[in-house]
Scaffold this active site. Structure first.
Site, mmCIF file in Angstrom:
data_model
loop_
_atom_site.group_PDB
_atom_site.id
_atom_site.type_symbol
_atom_site.label_atom_id
_atom_site.label_comp_id
_atom_site.label_asym_id
_atom_site.label_seq_id
_atom_site.Cartn_x
_atom_site.Cartn_y
_atom_site.Cartn_z
ATOM 1 N N ASP A 75 0.835 -1.196 0.000
ATOM 2 C CA ASP A 75 0.000 0.000 0.000
ATOM 3 C C ASP A 75 0.875 1.253 0.000
ATOM 4 O OD1 ASP A 75 -2.206 -1.661 0.193
ATOM 5 O OD2 ASP A 75 -2.346 -1.477 2.378
ATOM 6 N N LYS A 76 0.320 2.343 -0.490
ATOM 7 C CA LYS A 76 1.053 3.604 -0.550
ATOM 8 C C LYS A 76 1.621 3.978 0.818
ATOM 9 C CE LYS A 76 0.402 8.521 -1.634
ATOM 10 N NZ LYS A 76 -0.552 9.556 -2.140
#
Length: 284
Positions: free
Chosen positions: A134-135
């Site tokens: 995930d970012k």
């Protein structure tokens, strides 16, 4: 594209056909071209698919770029890439928090894949995403440097043969190790989010081990058996211990999401060497 691989001492003999089809997962179309073009060499001699190969043999595959589909990747910043391990086939890097793994739009350039593409351009290599973080998540992430190794890494991931250990800091005092097996599905009301969905969700398994219990938080290690989107985040939130700084699954502000991919273990597809890769950073 020419790749030469020496079969390791642990290699079990088989035919070239079995090697390409069952062990290295070379696509059928590409196997066909390798055969008709006579682009497989055994110990530097043109080989037939029925020939047996053994430990210590040298296999050379000559692949044509036009047999594979490559999507253009806009260049990023090569200097941002923090390499943890690299060889002819694999690139493992340390991902910073706050950067996406790959672009979702053609004009995006500020993602890890853009930076990796720039880093590998000097080697005339094209990066392939094996899995994503995930970012907001930092840590160890694996890329394939060529289309030959990509399907093998995908199978290792699917068969749970790539071990991934995360660090997380959660709200509250978690007092017992546990394995969370709640199914995960999409949130119909918010496309960014995932939810626990016992009926329609996908199987998801997260092993949780307590590292340290503090006054208001708990430091954890998490190991994944599956790789669902937001899996650790959703699972920990479902037991009322959301990750500190999670912008989607809890609302208490923090400087960042306290989730970090700390370690990765895998057996190298071609050398059979055991790789243990550890991030240079840590949450605790």
């Amino acid at each position: 594209m020419k790749y030469t691989i020496t079969l390791p001492k642990s290699f079990t003999s088989c035919t070239i056909r079995e090697l390409l089809e069952s062990r290295w997962l070379v696509p059928r179309k590409v196997r066909h071209f390798l055969r008709v073009r006579k682009n497989v060499l055994l110990n530097q001699q043109t080989a037939m698919f029925h020939q047996e190969v053994h430990a210590g043999d040298e296999i050379t595959l000559i692949l044509q770029e036009e047999d594979y589909q490559f999507q253009a990747i806009a260049p990023g910043k090569a200097e941002n890439v923090q390499v943890l391990y690299e060889d002819e086939h694999l690139l493992i890097v340390d991902k910073p928090a706050g950067i996406k793994t790959h672009p979702n739009q053609p004009n995006e350039t500020a993602t890890l894949l853009n930076d990796v593409a720039s880093y590998l351009s000097a080697q005339d290599c094209y990066p392939h995403v094996v899995h994503r973080l995930d970012k907001e998540t930092s840590g160890v992430i694996l890329f394939a440097k060529n289309p030959l190794v990509l399907p093998i890494l995908g199978r290792l991931l699917e068969q749970k043969q790539i071990y991934r250990r995360y660090q997380a800091i959660v709200h509250g005092k978690l007092l017992q190790n546990q394995t969370i097996t709640k199914k995960i599905g999409r949130d119909r009301h918010d496309r960014r989010k995932r939810i626990i969905d016992a009926k329609g969700g996908q199987v998801a398994i997260t092993h949780v081990e307590i590292a340290k219990v503090l006054a208001n938080t708990t430091e954890l290690y998490c190991v994944l058996d599956t790789g669902r989107t937001h899996q650790i985040r959703v699972h920990l939130a479902s037991i009322q211990h959301p990750i500190v700084g999670d912008p989607l699954y809890q609302k208490i502000p923090a400087k960042r999401l306290m989730l970090h991919a700390q370690e990765m273990y895998l057996t190298h597809p071609f050398t059979q060497e055991t790789l243990k890769i550890t991030s240079k950073h840590a949450l605790f």
